[in-house]
Design an enzyme around this catalytic site. Structure first.
Site, PDB file in Angstrom:
ATOM      1  N   ARG A 172     -37.098  -5.143  42.867  1.00  0.00           N
ATOM      2  CA  ARG A 172     -37.402  -3.718  42.835  1.00  0.00           C
ATOM      3  C   ARG A 172     -36.822  -3.133  41.549  1.00  0.00           C
ATOM      4  O   ARG A 172     -35.617  -3.131  41.345  1.00  0.00           O
ATOM      5  CB  ARG A 172     -36.814  -3.029  44.074  1.00  0.00           C
ATOM      6  CG  ARG A 172     -37.298  -1.616  44.299  1.00  0.00           C
ATOM      7  CD  ARG A 172     -36.710  -1.025  45.576  1.00  0.00           C
ATOM      8  NE  ARG A 172     -37.143  -1.736  46.765  1.00  0.00           N
ATOM      9  CZ  ARG A 172     -36.328  -2.400  47.582  1.00  0.00           C
ATOM     10  NH1 ARG A 172     -35.035  -2.440  47.343  1.00  0.00           N
ATOM     11  NH2 ARG A 172     -36.799  -3.013  48.638  1.00  0.00           N
ATOM     12  N   HIS A 185     -45.994  -4.061  38.985  1.00  0.00           N
ATOM     13  CA  HIS A 185     -47.043  -3.407  39.750  1.00  0.00           C
ATOM     14  C   HIS A 185     -46.461  -2.465  40.789  1.00  0.00           C
ATOM     15  O   HIS A 185     -45.264  -2.518  41.105  1.00  0.00           O
ATOM     16  CB  HIS A 185     -47.921  -4.450  40.451  1.00  0.00           C
ATOM     17  CG  HIS A 185     -47.158  -5.314  41.408  1.00  0.00           C
ATOM     18  ND1 HIS A 185     -46.529  -6.475  41.019  1.00  0.00           N
ATOM     19  CD2 HIS A 185     -46.899  -5.182  42.734  1.00  0.00           C
ATOM     20  CE1 HIS A 185     -45.933  -7.027  42.061  1.00  0.00           C
ATOM     21  NE2 HIS A 185     -46.140  -6.254  43.124  1.00  0.00           N
TER      22      HIS A 185
END
Length: 300
Positions: free
Chosen positions: A162, A142
């Site tokens: 990340r 997301h």
């Protein structure tokens, strides 16, 4: 008892996060005023508070990311994983966010697309408007995009993998660390029919949003006072009381102004961008002061 806390404002490369209720070690919010002034959220609760509550103002796109589940987070980091949800408070025209995959890919496809800088090509993009809700179980890729202002309710965890960060520098001028390989085996690669959370809209009534093992949330849009019964939420289990991991009820202001009134008549103001922690109350009255008071609530 109603507690107000001093928030922790974090300035990041893409915008700001306002941590209004946090039991994360090293980032614990503290009581503002009253007999417990200065105590941490965890001290008031009697253990690690299970939820982290934020208001996020994204002026630029956040990194593409994913969070591990509890099992993997405990094994790798000795902490909880992160399941979370977003409630869109405001959005500029055309603002979007990314949640889930738009087409099925393999782990090898994922690595290749990240290396080529094309992972966004296979992510589902959603145009958003105020009132939109997205539930994000651990493992769902997301990203919040620029122009979104939202409330985030999540497990108490600061673990983020990340995946891709648009090759931009951080606040220190250096590229931020990526976790491409760590993310590979925690991602849910399945494609789902829809990634939005649908709910029935109504004024002056509770609107249930999300119910999962980690939190239960509702929204309210009030033009008149509303009484909400907390006896089934805050009634302690056998041997459980405030100060020993007691149950709780969170009230978040997401629009307008108002007050939260306890059975003894004590009134606590609440404005947009604030959160209150409620413990040991049988019921509350939500009282708008103005055209409309908008609230989110959360409990376990």
């Amino acid at each position: 008892m109603i507690y107000r806390f001093n928030p922790i404002l974090k300035t990041l490369v893409w915008g700001t996060e306002n941590w209004v209720l946090s039991g994360v070690k090293g980032n614990e919010t503290r009581v503002a005023g009253g007999p417990d002034d200065g105590k941490t959220l965890n001290e008031v609760y009697g253990g690690e508070f299970p939820l982290l509550i934020k208001f996020i103002d994204a002026r630029q796109d956040l990194s593409i990311q994913v969070h591990p589940n509890d099992e993997i987070a405990r094994e790798r980091h000795g902490c909880k994983g992160k399941t979370e949800m977003w409630y869109m408070i405001d959005a500029t025209p055309g603002a979007r966010l990314l949640s889930g995959f738009s087409k099925e890919i393999s782990e090898d496809d994922y690595v290749r697309l990240v290396e080529e800088g094309r992972i966004t090509d296979v992510l589902a993009s959603h145009e958003v408007a105020p009132g939109d809700v997205f539930f994000l179980p651990a493992g769902r890729v997301h990203a919040i995009c620029g122009g979104c202002y939202l409330a985030e309710i999540q497990e108490t965890s600061d673990i983020t993998y990340r995946i891709f960060d648009y090759k931009r520098p951080g606040l220190d001028g250096k590229p931020r660390q990526l976790h491409t390989q760590e993310a590979k085996d925690v991602i849910d690669y399945k494609v789902y029919p829809s990634y939005r959370t649908d709910y029935e809209h109504s004024e002056n009534a509770e609107m249930p949003l999300v119910r999962c093992p980690y939190f239960t949330t509702s929204a309210f849009e009030l033009t008149q006072p509303l009484r909400t019964d907390l006896s089934g939420i805050l009634r302690p289990e056998c041997g459980e009381s405030a100060g020993s991991g007691a149950k709780f009820y969170i009230v978040m202001g997401i629009g307008g102004q108002g007050a939260v009134v306890t059975p003894d008549g004590t009134r606590t103001s609440i404005n947009a961008g604030e959160a209150l922690l409620v413990m040991d109350e049988e019921h509350l009255i939500f009282e708008p002061q103005g055209p409309m008071l908008k609230l989110l609530t959360a409990h376990i």
